[in-house]
Design a protein around this motif. Structure first.
Motif, mmCIF file in Angstrom:
data_model
loop_
_atom_site.group_PDB
_atom_site.id
_atom_site.type_symbol
_atom_site.label_atom_id
_atom_site.label_comp_id
_atom_site.label_asym_id
_atom_site.label_seq_id
_atom_site.Cartn_x
_atom_site.Cartn_y
_atom_site.Cartn_z
ATOM 1 N N UNK A 41 0.834 -1.209 0.000
ATOM 2 C CA UNK A 41 0.000 0.000 0.000
ATOM 3 C C UNK A 41 0.864 1.254 0.000
ATOM 4 N N UNK A 42 1.923 1.237 0.801
ATOM 5 C CA UNK A 42 2.794 2.412 0.907
ATOM 6 C C UNK A 42 3.579 2.630 -0.382
ATOM 7 N N UNK A 43 4.010 1.542 -1.017
ATOM 8 C CA UNK A 43 4.775 1.654 -2.255
ATOM 9 C C UNK A 43 3.923 2.155 -3.412
ATOM 10 N N UNK A 108 10.917 -5.370 16.929
ATOM 11 C CA UNK A 108 11.629 -5.491 15.657
ATOM 12 C C UNK A 108 10.663 -5.279 14.493
ATOM 13 N N UNK A 109 9.448 -5.825 14.617
ATOM 14 C CA UNK A 109 8.414 -5.603 13.607
ATOM 15 C C UNK A 109 8.113 -4.114 13.458
ATOM 16 N N UNK A 110 7.962 -3.402 14.586
ATOM 17 C CA UNK A 110 7.694 -1.961 14.547
ATOM 18 C C UNK A 110 8.868 -1.205 13.926
ATOM 19 N N UNK A 111 10.105 -1.628 14.225
ATOM 20 C CA UNK A 111 11.284 -0.970 13.637
ATOM 21 C C UNK A 111 11.326 -1.146 12.119
ATOM 22 N N UNK A 112 10.983 -2.335 11.649
ATOM 23 C CA UNK A 112 10.978 -2.544 10.204
ATOM 24 C C UNK A 112 9.877 -1.717 9.534
ATOM 25 N N UNK A 113 8.750 -1.521 10.222
ATOM 26 C CA UNK A 113 7.701 -0.673 9.657
ATOM 27 C C UNK A 113 8.144 0.792 9.664
ATOM 28 N N UNK A 114 8.876 1.214 10.711
ATOM 29 C CA UNK A 114 9.438 2.559 10.733
ATOM 30 C C UNK A 114 10.417 2.731 9.572
ATOM 31 N N UNK A 116 10.195 1.352 6.765
ATOM 32 C CA UNK A 116 9.408 1.514 5.548
ATOM 33 C C UNK A 116 8.938 2.948 5.349
ATOM 34 N N UNK A 117 8.713 3.677 6.436
ATOM 35 C CA UNK A 117 8.386 5.096 6.294
ATOM 36 C C UNK A 117 9.579 5.845 5.703
ATOM 37 N N UNK A 118 10.776 5.538 6.211
ATOM 38 C CA UNK A 118 11.991 6.163 5.678
ATOM 39 C C UNK A 118 12.152 5.786 4.205
ATOM 40 N N UNK A 119 11.900 4.532 3.882
ATOM 41 C CA UNK A 119 11.978 4.080 2.492
ATOM 42 C C UNK A 119 10.972 4.817 1.606
ATOM 43 N N UNK A 120 9.796 5.098 2.161
ATOM 44 C CA UNK A 120 8.788 5.865 1.430
ATOM 45 C C UNK A 120 9.313 7.261 1.100
ATOM 46 N N UNK A 173 20.566 3.935 8.217
ATOM 47 C CA UNK A 173 21.086 3.962 6.841
ATOM 48 C C UNK A 173 20.039 4.506 5.868
ATOM 49 N N UNK A 174 18.759 4.251 6.140
ATOM 50 C CA UNK A 174 17.700 4.836 5.318
ATOM 51 C C UNK A 174 17.683 6.346 5.420
#
Length: 195
Positions: A41-43, A108-114, A116-120, A173-174
């Protein structure tokens, strides 16, 4: 650029496997696969609005900046509810999807979702750079961020022996990638204005 992007996407698996072992690489892959399901959805946001941004860039700086602002707001609206769910109910979500073996990885799940915001944010800047044909700076920025990911990921994991540190390293790094992309705008590539 493809080898650098491949390294960007796959290096956390190898760093985790090297430092913590294959079991934790499996944990990373499982948690990341759950995040990727929702990340579709974010992508879609920058992909869907890319043409709109290109059109607004050809009109005026104000139209373009308004378009970027709308994209960022839309992306944040998509991202925030899931961040709340992952932060509050991450443990339960992992237990439902993967079973008891993944309890303890909710943060860790929440960090990976965070991440994804940076990736967005990175993808929104990337769309702009592709519209402006600044593809060389995209590769340079990815190389810098990949080096930061490798060094910080290894250093944080070996210091803590905690998989969450890989998530923190990915977010760092993101942010470096986002900053590098923003800093490498060419001055001569000014936004066109109406004649």
């Amino acid at each position: 650029n493809l080898p650098v992007q491949w390294g960007w996407g796959q290096s956390p698996i190898y760093i985790i496997g090297f430092v913590l072992g294959a079991k934790y690489s499996g944990v990373f892959l499982a948690v990341r696969s759950l995040v990727k399901i929702f990340n579709i959805m974010l992508e879609m946001v920058p992909t869907y609005v890319g043409r709109y941004l290109a059109d607004s860039l050809s009109k005026s700086e104000e139209d373009y900046l308004r378009g970027i602002k709308n994209v960022l707001i839309l992306g944040f609206i998509v991202w925030l509810p899931l961040m709340v769910v992952f932060y509050v109910y991450g443990e339960q979500a992992l237990k439902i999807v993967f079973g008891d073996a993944y309890i303890g990885n909710g943060r860790f799940l929440a960090l990976l979702w965070l991440y994804n915001l940076v990736n967005f944010l990175v993808s929104v800047v990337g769309v702009t750079k592709r519209i402006r044909k600044e593809t060389a700076s995209i590769m340079f920025s990815h190389c810098v961020a990949l080096a930061v990911l490798l060094l910080s990921g290894y250093a944080l994991l070996t210091a803590s022996m905690d998989i969450e540190m890989m998530g923190i390293s990915m977010v760092i790094s993101g942010l470096v990638l986002y900053s590098a992309l923003k800093l490498t705008y060419r001055d001569e590539e000014r936004l066109p204005t109406r004649g």
